[in-house]
Scaffold this motif. Sequence first.
Motif, short mmCIF file in Angstrom:
data_model
loop_
_atom_site.label_atom_id
_atom_site.label_comp_id
_atom_site.label_asym_id
_atom_site.label_seq_id
_atom_site.Cartn_x
_atom_site.Cartn_y
_atom_site.Cartn_z
N LEU A 67 0.83 -1.21 0.00
CA LEU A 67 0.00 0.00 0.00
C LEU A 67 0.86 1.26 0.00
CD1 LEU A 67 -2.71 -1.20 2.52
CD2 LEU A 67 -3.11 -0.63 0.11
N VAL A 68 1.94 1.24 0.76
CA VAL A 68 2.85 2.41 0.76
C VAL A 68 3.48 2.58 -0.61
CG1 VAL A 68 5.01 3.30 1.71
CG2 VAL A 68 3.29 2.33 3.24
N ILE A 73 -0.64 5.60 1.36
CA ILE A 73 0.32 5.62 2.45
C ILE A 73 -0.35 5.52 3.82
CG2 ILE A 73 2.12 6.99 3.56
CD1 ILE A 73 2.79 8.06 0.74
N ARG A 74 -1.42 6.26 4.03
CA ARG A 74 -2.06 6.22 5.34
C ARG A 74 -2.71 4.86 5.61
NH1 ARG A 74 -4.94 12.02 4.82
NH2 ARG A 74 -4.69 11.40 2.64
N THR A 75 -3.29 4.26 4.58
CA THR A 75 -3.83 2.91 4.75
C THR A 75 -2.70 1.92 5.02
OG1 THR A 75 -5.56 3.48 3.17
CG2 THR A 75 -5.34 1.16 3.75
N GLY A 76 -1.58 2.13 4.35
CA GLY A 76 -0.41 1.29 4.62
C GLY A 76 0.07 1.45 6.05
N GLY A 77 0.06 2.69 6.55
CA GLY A 77 0.44 2.92 7.94
C GLY A 77 -0.48 2.20 8.90
N LEU A 78 -1.78 2.15 8.57
CA LEU A 78 -2.74 1.43 9.40
C LEU A 78 -2.41 -0.06 9.44
CD1 LEU A 78 -5.34 1.42 11.07
CD2 LEU A 78 -6.62 1.17 8.93
N LEU A 79 -2.06 -0.64 8.28
CA LEU A 79 -1.68 -2.06 8.25
C LEU A 79 -0.38 -2.28 9.01
CD1 LEU A 79 -3.11 -4.51 6.86
CD2 LEU A 79 -3.98 -2.27 6.17
N ILE A 97 9.24 1.99 5.47
CA ILE A 97 8.29 3.05 5.14
C ILE A 97 9.02 4.37 4.98
CG2 ILE A 97 6.37 4.43 6.05
CD1 ILE A 97 5.28 1.91 7.35
N LEU A 98 9.95 4.66 5.89
CA LEU A 98 10.73 5.91 5.78
C LEU A 98 11.53 5.94 4.48
CD1 LEU A 98 11.79 8.55 6.96
CD2 LEU A 98 13.54 7.21 8.18
N ALA A 196 16.48 -0.63 -1.95
CA ALA A 196 17.17 -0.19 -0.74
C ALA A 196 16.31 -0.37 0.51
CB ALA A 196 17.59 1.27 -0.88
N SER A 197 15.01 -0.13 0.39
CA SER A 197 14.14 -0.24 1.56
C SER A 197 14.08 -1.67 2.06
CB SER A 197 12.73 0.26 1.22
OG SER A 197 12.14 -0.50 0.18
N TYR A 198 14.14 -2.65 1.15
CA TYR A 198 14.08 -4.06 1.57
C TYR A 198 15.38 -4.46 2.27
CZ TYR A 198 10.12 -4.35 -1.69
OH TYR A 198 8.93 -4.15 -2.33
N THR A 199 16.50 -3.96 1.77
CA THR A 199 17.78 -4.25 2.43
C THR A 199 17.84 -3.62 3.81
OG1 THR A 199 18.89 -4.35 0.27
CG2 THR A 199 20.28 -4.08 2.22
N ALA A 200 17.40 -2.37 3.92
CA ALA A 200 17.40 -1.68 5.21
C ALA A 200 16.47 -2.38 6.20
CB ALA A 200 16.97 -0.23 5.02
#
Length: 267
Positions: A67-68, A73-79, A97-98, A196-200
Motif C-alpha cells: 500500500l505504501v 500511504i495512510r492505509t499502509g500505515g494502518l496495516l 516506510i521511511l 534499498a528499503s528491503y535491504t534496510a
Amino acid sequence: LAAGLFVSALCFAGSSVMLYKLMRLDMESAAALRAVKFFALCPAAFFFAAPMSESLFVLCTVSCLYLVRTGRIRTGGLLGAYAAFTRSPGLILVVPILFELVRSRAKAREYIALFMVPLGFAAYCMVNYSVSGDAFKFMEYQSIHWHQQLGWFFGTAAYQTENAVPALFWGLWLPNLLAQLLSLAVMILAAKRMRASYTAYFIAYFVVTMGATWLLSAPRYLAAMISLPAAMSALTENARTERVLVLLSALLFFAYFIFFLLRWQVW
C-alpha cells in the motif's frame, strides 16, 4: 484449534498473493512467482499453518509495504500498526516506510504513516496494562519463561556455539546458526539487486530479532522477513541455480519439519 488453523492458512494464502503483487512492482511475473515459491519453501514455513501469529503478521507486513509503494500511504500505515499489534517486530516497519517516503518525495503530511505504526504497539501495551496493570508485562514473561531480552546480535552465534549441547543441537542450535548465516549470505549476495528499503528492513529486523539473549527460533523469525524471498528470487535468474536452491530449500523444510514432529526443541 480448527478455527485457528483455518485462519492461519487463510492468512498465509493472502500473504502469498500480496507478496506476488508487491514483487511485481519491481520484477517480471516469473521472478515474482519465484519469490512466492521461496517464501513457501523456507525451512520454518510450516509455522504459517499453525494457530500462531506468524501468518497474520506477514499478511499485515506485506500489505503495508504494498500500500505504501502504491501511494496509499495512510492505509499502509494502518496495516503497519496492525503488524506492530500482532508482533512487536512490526515496529521495524518504520524503516522501509521511511525509505519509501523519502524515495517518492512524499508530502510532509504523508509522514504520518511513520507515527501510525507505533500506535499498534501502544495498543498492545494497553492490552497488557488492562490485564496485568503493567504495560510491559510481556517482557517480564519473556525473560522469566524464555530467558529472552534484547541483546547484541553479534554475540548470538558465539553463545549458541558455546552452548551447543547434544540435547539441543539438532532442533535448536544448528537450525539457528544455519538460518542466521545463510540469510546473511543471501542478502549480501543479492544486495546490489535489491530495493534499498528491503535491504534496510532486513538489516534492522535481523539486528533486533537475532539479538535475543536466548534465541529460540531464528528460522521462524526469519520466515517472516519478506526481504529474503525477494533476495532469493534475485539470485535465481539462472534456471540451474533456481533448481539447486529450490531443492535445498525443500530439503531444509522437510528436515526442520521432521525435527518439529519429533519434538526436538523446535519452537
